[in-house]
Write a protein that holds these residues in place. Structure first.
Motif: not given
Length: 333
Positions: A325-333
Motif C-alpha cells: 500500500a505504501q509503494i502504491e501510494k508512492l507511485c501516485s504522488t
C-alpha cells in the motif's frame, strides 16, 4: 499479498521515477530490489523502495545524476557516482572489471560519491557467470567503533565474494561485519522488544539490550570482536582511501529523517583463474573443496539458499500488504 516479479519491478521503478530518479537509475535500482526479493532477502528488497524515495525527495540522493569515469589506467578505473542511487554505477563497475580482468588477469573498479548499494553478492553474479572470481566491498555510515573505542567510526562494511563452478551455481559468500544487521535492531525498536546481548553497544561502549540506545546513541558489535573491527578498518580503507570517498562518520545514517548525501565508496575486483593455475585446475580444486564440504550432511553451500528461493519465486513473491500500500501510494504522488 503475492505478486509476480515483473509487477514488483514496475511498481518499484514507477515509485522511484515519481520520487525523481531518472529512468536508467530507477530501472537499475528496481531490478536489483526485485532480485533481492527473489533471493529471499526482503530486508534489501521492496522494503527499500520507500527508503530510496525518501532519499531522493529529501535531496540525499540526486535522481538526475549521471555517473562518470574519472580515472582509467590498465586494470583499474574509478567511477564518480555523483550522488545518485548507485545501481547504474555498480553495473558499470562490474562490466569494467569483467572486461579488464579478461585483458589483464585481474581488475579493480572503485566508486566514489556513492550510497546504499544493496546486496553485494547480487552485483557479483555476472562476474561468476563470466567464469571469473569476484570480490565486492562497501563502506557505510559509522556503526562499529575501533576496538576499545566508544564512538562508532567504521561502517557495517559488507563484503562479498563469488566463485564460479562448472555446471553449477557459483559459491556466493556475502556478509556484513556486525553480529546482526541494523535492520533487525530497528525492527525490535519498532516492536518495543529488547535485543540479545552481543548485538550492540551503548553510548559508553558497553553491551546493551536496548535497541533505541543502540540505534540512536550506540554502535553495533563487530563479528569476532577485535578481529572483526580490524576487518572493518581494512574495508574502510579500501572503499574510502583508494576511491577518495567519505568515511563512516562523514556520512549521516541512511535511515535518518534528514541528513547529507552519504558519498561513501565501493570497490569491485575480478580475477581470471585462467591467468593463474588455469581454468581446469581452478575448477577441479573448487569441486574438491565443495565435495569435501558436502561429505558432511549438515553443511550448506554459501548462496544455495538464495538460489533455491529464486527458483521458488517464479510462483510469486509474498510482500506485506502495508508495504504494498505504501509503494502504491508512492507511485501516485
Amino acid at each position: 499479498m503475492k505478486k509476480e516479479p515483473q509487477d514488483l519491478f514496475r511498481l518499484a521503478r514507477t515509485a522511484l521515477e515519481r520520487a525523481g530518479a531518472n529512468s536508467k537509475m530507477a530501472e537499475a535500482a528496481a531490478r536489483h530490489l526485485v532480485r533481492a526479493e527473489e533471493q529471499g532477502l526482503p530486508t534489501h528488497g521492496m522494503s527499500r523502495v520507500p527508503f530510496y524515495c525518501s532519499m531522493l525527495r529529501k535531496g540525499r540522493a540526486d535522481g538526475a545524476a549521471q555517473p562518470a569515469l574519472v580515472a582509467d589506467r590498465a586494470a583499474t578505473c574509478l567511477i564518480d557516482n555523483r550522488d545518485g542511487l548507485p545501481y547504474v554505477s555498480a553495473q558499470w563497475a562490474i562490466e569494467e572489471v569483467i572486461q579488464r580482468a579478461r585483458r589483464n588477469g585481474i581488475a579493480f573498479a572503485g566508486i566514489r560519491n556513492s550510497a546504499h548499494v544493496g546486496v553485494l553478492g547480487i552485483h557479483l553474479l555476472p562476474v561468476a557467470e563470466a567464469g571469473l572470481v569476484g570480490f565486492a566491498f562497501t563502506n557505510s555510515p559509522a556503526a562499529i567503533p575501533p576496538w576499545g573505542g566508544k564512538k562508532a567510526l567504521f561502517g557495517t562494511n559488507p563484503v562479498a565474494a563469488a566463485f564460479p563452478r562448472k555446471n553449477s551455481q557459483p559459491l556466493v559468500i556475502d556478509l556484513a561485519l556486525t553480529t546482526v544487521v541494523r535492520g533487525k535492531i530497528m525492527m525490535a525498536m519498532r516492536k518495543g522488544e529488547r535485543i540479545p546481548e552481543g548485538w550492540a553497544l551503548d553510548r559508553h561502549g558497553k553491551p546493551t539490550t536496548d535497541p533505541k540506545e543502540a540505534i540512536e546513541h550506540g554502535s553495533l558489535f563487530p563479528i569476532g570482536g577485535a578481529k572483526g573491527a580490524m576487518l572493518a578498518l581494512m574495508f574502510e580503507l579500501i572503499c574510502a582511501a583508494l576511491t577518495g570517498a567519505a568515511i563512516g562518520p562523514e556520512a549521516d545514517s541512511f535511515f535518518a529523517e534528514e541528513g547529507n548525501k552519504p558519498r561513501i565508496g565501493q570497490a569491485f575486483i575480478a580475477i581470471d583463474p585462467g591467468a593463474l593455475a588455469g581454468n581446469g585446475k581452478f575448477s577441479e580444486r573448487v569441486e574438491t573443496i565443495v565435495s569435501t564440504m558436502l561429505s558432511d550432511p549438515e553443511v550448506r553451500l554459501p548462496g544455495a539458499r538464495r538460489f533455491a528461493a529464486e527458483a521458488a519465486a517464479k510462483k510469486g513473491i509474498e510482500v506485506a500488504d502495508d508495504l504494498m500500500a505504501q509503494i502504491e501510494k508512492l507511485c501516485s504522488t
